[in-house]
Design a protein around this motif. Structure first.
Motif, PDB file in Angstrom:
ATOM      1  N   VAL A  37       0.864  -1.188   0.000  1.00  0.00           N
ATOM      2  CA  VAL A  37       0.000   0.000   0.000  1.00  0.00           C
ATOM      3  C   VAL A  37       0.897   1.233   0.000  1.00  0.00           C
ATOM      4  O   VAL A  37       1.713   1.420   0.909  1.00  0.00           O
ATOM      5  N   VAL A  38       0.768   2.041  -1.033  1.00  0.00           N
ATOM      6  CA  VAL A  38       1.593   3.240  -1.160  1.00  0.00           C
ATOM      7  C   VAL A  38       0.723   4.454  -0.842  1.00  0.00           C
ATOM      8  O   VAL A  38      -0.355   4.626  -1.411  1.00  0.00           O
ATOM      9  N   GLY A  46      -0.789  14.450   6.180  1.00  0.00           N
ATOM     10  CA  GLY A  46      -1.056  13.452   7.217  1.00  0.00           C
ATOM     11  C   GLY A  46      -0.466  12.080   6.915  1.00  0.00           C
ATOM     12  O   GLY A  46      -0.647  11.147   7.693  1.00  0.00           O
ATOM     13  N   LYS A  47       0.269  11.957   5.805  1.00  0.00           N
ATOM     14  CA  LYS A  47       0.809  10.648   5.396  1.00  0.00           C
ATOM     15  C   LYS A  47       1.725  10.045   6.464  1.00  0.00           C
ATOM     16  O   LYS A  47       1.533   8.903   6.880  1.00  0.00           O
ATOM     17  N   SER A  48       2.723  10.816   6.880  1.00  0.00           N
ATOM     18  CA  SER A  48       3.685  10.282   7.851  1.00  0.00           C
ATOM     19  C   SER A  48       3.033  10.086   9.215  1.00  0.00           C
ATOM     20  O   SER A  48       3.346   9.128   9.926  1.00  0.00           O
ATOM     21  N   THR A  49       2.123  10.971   9.566  1.00  0.00           N
ATOM     22  CA  THR A  49       1.406  10.809  10.850  1.00  0.00           C
ATOM     23  C   THR A  49       0.603   9.515  10.838  1.00  0.00           C
ATOM     24  O   THR A  49       0.591   8.759  11.817  1.00  0.00           O
ATOM     25  N   PHE A  50      -0.030   9.240   9.706  1.00  0.00           N
ATOM     26  CA  PHE A  50      -0.793   7.988   9.564  1.00  0.00           C
ATOM     27  C   PHE A  50       0.141   6.789   9.724  1.00  0.00           C
ATOM     28  O   PHE A  50      -0.118   5.874  10.506  1.00  0.00           O
ATOM     29  N   ILE A 214      -3.130   4.984  -1.823  1.00  0.00           N
ATOM     30  CA  ILE A 214      -4.009   5.836  -1.016  1.00  0.00           C
ATOM     31  C   ILE A 214      -3.549   7.277  -1.200  1.00  0.00           C
ATOM     32  O   ILE A 214      -2.357   7.580  -1.009  1.00  0.00           O
ATOM     33  N   PHE A 215      -4.464   8.154  -1.601  1.00  0.00           N
ATOM     34  CA  PHE A 215      -4.146   9.581  -1.711  1.00  0.00           C
ATOM     35  C   PHE A 215      -4.741  10.306  -0.511  1.00  0.00           C
ATOM     36  O   PHE A 215      -5.948  10.228  -0.256  1.00  0.00           O
ATOM     37  N   GLU A 223      -8.964   9.499  -1.711  1.00  0.00           N
ATOM     38  CA  GLU A 223      -9.243   8.538  -2.779  1.00  0.00           C
ATOM     39  C   GLU A 223      -8.278   7.371  -2.634  1.00  0.00           C
ATOM     40  O   GLU A 223      -7.133   7.545  -2.206  1.00  0.00           O
ATOM     41  N   GLU A 224      -8.731   6.170  -2.968  1.00  0.00           N
ATOM     42  CA  GLU A 224      -7.813   5.028  -2.993  1.00  0.00           C
ATOM     43  C   GLU A 224      -8.250   4.055  -4.077  1.00  0.00           C
ATOM     44  O   GLU A 224      -9.409   4.035  -4.490  1.00  0.00           O
ATOM     45  N   GLY A 225      -7.283   3.282  -4.566  1.00  0.00           N
ATOM     46  CA  GLY A 225      -7.586   2.318  -5.617  1.00  0.00           C
ATOM     47  C   GLY A 225      -6.309   1.686  -6.126  1.00  0.00           C
ATOM     48  O   GLY A 225      -5.236   1.886  -5.547  1.00  0.00           O
ATOM     49  N   THR A 226      -6.419   0.937  -7.206  1.00  0.00           N
ATOM     50  CA  THR A 226      -5.224   0.363  -7.809  1.00  0.00           C
ATOM     51  C   THR A 226      -4.390   1.504  -8.397  1.00  0.00           C
ATOM     52  O   THR A 226      -4.915   2.604  -8.623  1.00  0.00           O
TER      53      THR A 226
END
Length: 247
Positions: A37-38, A46-50, A214-215, A223-226
């Motif tokens: 999962v990228v 919030g990416k790094s916090t997540f 995951i964006f 948004e998330e998807g392939t």
């Protein structure tokens, strides 16, 4: 919880300044075994916090994190036991400068997994060989390039036999010519079936290696998807705007 799901977050929140800053705002996510999962998005989204919340390096303000079916936000849970199953690789390598590479790699397995010195060293050498650094076992971190240090940091995490590997922008502190060697190691891990959550600005890695993208923006999953869903056919305007800037 689905048996394939290894990590699940439920309404995960992280607030600062009494709730003025919502670093994470009701994030619901699932990571299945064997997935890569990228997580992408603008700085401050919030990416790094997540990612850091997944092993409680950031303590959530609210919500739950289930790891292998256990709510690790429960105060009664021994988080250190669960952290051993989650390898973590940071922007900075955090290697002990006064120890050789081999000593850096064998310290935790001997101390925490109670491996003998011989067992720990045998595993460390196998893994160093896998990332092309067997000949640097007796070197010190200061004698290695940034890319080599990051490969060693990945091996150090692997020496604990983790179920999941978490990568927090593992190439962002590297010179451009060293990025490829680290991404190659990560690709080989993905090919071998390692469950991975990767926060990165390397969009080609997300496209080629990610099973799901995951964006994030404003502390939320927008948004998330392939990879093809997100890169070729984004639905959300914020995703489109972001990708126009970075691709």
């Amino acid at each position: 919880m689905n048996a394939d799901v290894i990590i699940k977050t439920e309404n995960l929140c992280k607030f600062y300044r009494g709730g003025d800053i919502k670093a994470l705002n009701n994030v619901n996510a699932e990571i299945k075994k064997g997935e890569v999962v990228v997580v992408i998005g603008p700085s401050g989204s919030g990416k790094s916090t997540f990612l850091r919340s997944l092993n409680l390096l950031e303590i959530p303000s609210a919500g739950k994190i289930l790891f292998d079916g256990v709510d690790i936000t429960d105060k009664k849970v021994n988080i250190n036991v669960h952290r051993q199953k989650m390898g973590m690789v940071f922007q900075q390598f955090n290697l002990f400068p006064h120890m050789t590479i081999l000593k850096n790699l064998t310290l935790a397995p001997m101390k925490l997994l109670k491996k003998t010195k011989a067992e720990a060293e045998e595993q460390a050498m196998k893994l160093l060989d896998r990332v092309g650094l067997k000949d640097r076992a007796d070197a010190y971190p200061s004698q290695l390039s940034g890319g080599q240090k990051q490969r060693v940091a990945i091996v150090r995490a692997l020496c604990m036999n983790p179920d999941v590997m978490l990568f927090d922008e593992p190439t962002s502190a590297l010179d451009p010519e060293m990025v490829g060697e680290v991404l190659d190691v990560m690709k080989s891990l993905a090919d071998a079936g390692m469950t991975m959550v990767v926060v990165t600005h390397e969009m080609n890695f997300a496209k080629e290696v990610g099973t799901r993208v995951i964006f994030m923006d404003d502390g939320m999953i927008v948004e998330e998807g392939t990879p093809s869903d997100i890169f070729d056919n984004p639905q959300n305007e914020r995703t489109k705007t972001f990708l126009e800037k970075v691709l």
